[in-house]
Design an enzyme around this catalytic site. Sequence first.
Site, short mmCIF file in Angstrom:
data_model
loop_
_atom_site.label_atom_id
_atom_site.label_comp_id
_atom_site.label_asym_id
_atom_site.label_seq_id
_atom_site.Cartn_x
_atom_site.Cartn_y
_atom_site.Cartn_z
N SER A 195 9.38 -5.44 -2.24
CA SER A 195 8.51 -6.56 -1.94
C SER A 195 8.54 -7.65 -3.02
O SER A 195 9.60 -8.19 -3.31
CB SER A 195 7.10 -6.02 -1.73
OG SER A 195 6.20 -7.00 -1.40
N ASP B 27 6.09 -9.86 4.14
CA ASP B 27 4.90 -9.36 4.84
C ASP B 27 3.63 -10.00 4.28
O ASP B 27 2.53 -9.54 4.54
CB ASP B 27 4.82 -7.82 4.82
CG ASP B 27 4.65 -7.24 3.43
OD1 ASP B 27 4.66 -8.00 2.45
OD2 ASP B 27 4.51 -6.00 3.34
N ALA C 280 -6.99 -10.84 0.10
CA ALA C 280 -6.99 -12.19 -0.48
C ALA C 280 -5.56 -12.60 -0.85
O ALA C 280 -5.20 -13.78 -0.78
CB ALA C 280 -7.88 -12.23 -1.71
N ASN C 281 -4.70 -11.63 -1.19
CA ASN C 281 -3.35 -11.97 -1.61
C ASN C 281 -2.40 -12.35 -0.46
O ASN C 281 -1.23 -12.61 -0.69
CB ASN C 281 -2.75 -10.82 -2.43
CG ASN C 281 -2.60 -9.54 -1.64
OD1 ASN C 281 -2.60 -9.56 -0.41
ND2 ASN C 281 -2.48 -8.42 -2.32
N PRO D 38 -8.91 1.23 -10.52
CA PRO D 38 -7.58 1.57 -11.02
C PRO D 38 -6.54 1.03 -10.06
O PRO D 38 -6.74 1.07 -8.84
CB PRO D 38 -7.58 3.11 -10.98
CG PRO D 38 -8.64 3.49 -10.01
CD PRO D 38 -9.63 2.37 -9.92
N GLY E 178 -3.24 0.83 -7.75
CA GLY E 178 -2.52 1.85 -6.99
C GLY E 178 -1.02 1.69 -7.17
O GLY E 178 -0.23 2.44 -6.59
N ARG F 18 -7.67 -2.79 -13.00
CA ARG F 18 -7.85 -4.21 -12.68
C ARG F 18 -9.34 -4.58 -12.74
O ARG F 18 -10.19 -3.80 -12.29
CB ARG F 18 -7.31 -4.52 -11.29
CG ARG F 18 -5.83 -4.25 -11.19
CD ARG F 18 -5.18 -5.05 -10.07
NE ARG F 18 -3.87 -4.51 -9.77
CZ ARG F 18 -2.78 -4.78 -10.48
NH1 ARG F 18 -2.84 -5.58 -11.54
NH2 ARG F 18 -1.61 -4.24 -10.14
C1 16G Z 1 0.47 -3.03 -2.54
C2 16G Z 1 -0.13 -3.23 -1.18
C3 16G Z 1 -1.05 -4.43 -1.16
C4 16G Z 1 -2.09 -4.32 -2.24
C5 16G Z 1 -1.46 -4.05 -3.58
C6 16G Z 1 -2.53 -3.70 -4.58
C7 16G Z 1 0.85 -2.87 1.03
C8 16G Z 1 1.98 -3.18 1.95
N1 16G Z 1 0.91 -3.44 -0.17
O1 16G Z 1 1.33 -4.08 -2.87
O2 16G Z 1 -1.65 -4.49 0.09
O3 16G Z 1 -2.85 -5.50 -2.32
O4 16G Z 1 -0.59 -2.94 -3.47
O5 16G Z 1 -1.96 -3.35 -5.80
O6 16G Z 1 -0.06 -2.12 1.34
P1 16G Z 1 -2.82 -2.71 -6.97
O7 16G Z 1 -3.39 -1.41 -6.44
O8 16G Z 1 -1.85 -2.53 -8.08
O9 16G Z 1 -3.90 -3.69 -7.29
MG MG Z 2 5.42 -7.41 0.50
#
Ligand code: 16G
Ligand code: MG
Length: 550
Positions: free
Chosen positions: A65, A277, A368-369, A494, A496, A502
Amino acid sequence: MAQWQEVSEKSKLHPKPVGLVLQYGTAGFRTNADHLDHVMFRMGLLATLRSINTKAIIGVMVTASHNPEEDNGVKLIDPMGEMLTPAWEVYATQLANAEQDHLITVLKDLVQKESIDLTNQEAEVFVGRDTRSSSARLSDAVLDGVTALDGRSKDYGLVTTPQLHYMVCCCNTRGGYGKASVEGYYSKLSQAFIQLTKSAPNRTDDQKCLLVDGANGIGALKLREMEPYLQGALKVSLFCDGTGGKLNHQCGADFVKVQQNSPKGINRCCSFDGDADRIVYYYSDDHGRFHLLDGDKIATLISTFLKELLTKAGLDLKIAVVQTAYANGSSTRYLEDTMKVIVRCAKTGVKHLHHVAQEFDIGVYFEANGHGTVLFSKAAEEKIQQLCDDSEGERQGAATLLKNSVDLINQTVGDAISDMLLIEAILAIKGMTVQQWDAIYTDLPNRQLKVKVSDRRVIDTKDAERKTVSPAGLQEAIDRLVERHQDGRSFVRPSGTEDVVRVYSEAATQVTRLLNHLYLNQPLHTGVFTFVCFCVCRFERHFIKHCRCL
Ligand code: 16G
Ligand code: MG
């Protein structure tokens, strides 16, 4: 069994670096492309088993991505085009981390737990990939995995992530969702867009042109392929189209959202991410000031449009907007108080929002992203279709617009191309400029940052990540501080996807003098934000000390 012997032999061609541990995270595996060959082979195996288990086609998308070009990753797609079910994410992690000697034991365990009958079972796996230089060899490794378990595979080659979700859904519904080819995808969406924009006969040339930042990735390639199908209904000027620049480097949806910046003098523009996406819109005003229209603004535009059509059509369908904790407080307030739509909050990650959106007749979900789409229940789709057939006049007009919107939306997953066309159609039909759309509500000033910690699991959350449960005392400290600020809101979760915590905070004003004075003395930071970062570090130290004592 001879089959296990073969799997074992073939897996030696995709050796696992000893000791490497990875996790199937929010959106699959993601790391440096050099460490992923074994993961890909094993995900080929897993997808084959999942296909036997569900008696349906499973998808495997090779992409990282919006990560840098050097990274890669893989995500699995379940039969209806949705993300892999959480129970199988656990198997994915176990398989990826099994050392060579253990691989067959882990596989046999899975087969037994899920009661998978390997004899006389057909399996089929669809594979797709993004434009990264490592993607071709990694998707070959996936195909090897499928063959090792005698599965059939179809290699779709270069496709966006949402396109592969669409293919899987089309085939498993025997064409019910559309034709399972990129041409089928282009025709379905383009026809729906052309029909929708016929309701906006006064569209100006300006409204027909859109600047699109393709993140130097697959989205650019596919949008260019799609253009002829749009028959001039939308004229796209692509930049960051992959011909010169590097993937996701100083471009793309993530860059724009995080840096809050755009090339100067741009009127209406949107950015995709590396696998298309995700989408955000933006423009620069006459003073060169950057304005971002993120997932919250997109959800507001789409849900307002759909709600107005439901009223015109006289259809009593329950519509809701699903957001995450990151949704700007102004958007939530506008949706609830002005638009009177139901708003729900889900945990971060598309699969969580998707799940909640399924509870409604119409579920509009966006992070939001810029990840998001709209889901229509079967019953809702039937009622809309029936109204198109049985009614006349204004009601039929509204029902037809709803029907065309259903066709334009990729319901399997958020899709930058499909979302872009829907937004363009809505702006055209409503005769709205991007500035008018932006003015629907004003975002509360907000900040987000990551705090590097040695173990992100020190933070545990509840209430869709809006409250912390541990370490004890952190939530109370945040509450005490937030209370002092008008419209203040802050949370810690935390990540993911990386080893960080965060922190997000928002408030009615950006400068909080007292707190800045007390804590880091940064003149333009939200005080709450600074304080929470401070808290996280302090609590982590406390926690680590505590652990060591034990
Ligand atoms: C991934 C997720 C996205 C989410 C981001 C959060 C999908 C396809 N992508 O990129 O939706 O906003 O993780 O990341 O589900 P974080 O947990 O590091 O904040
Ligand atoms: Mg993506």
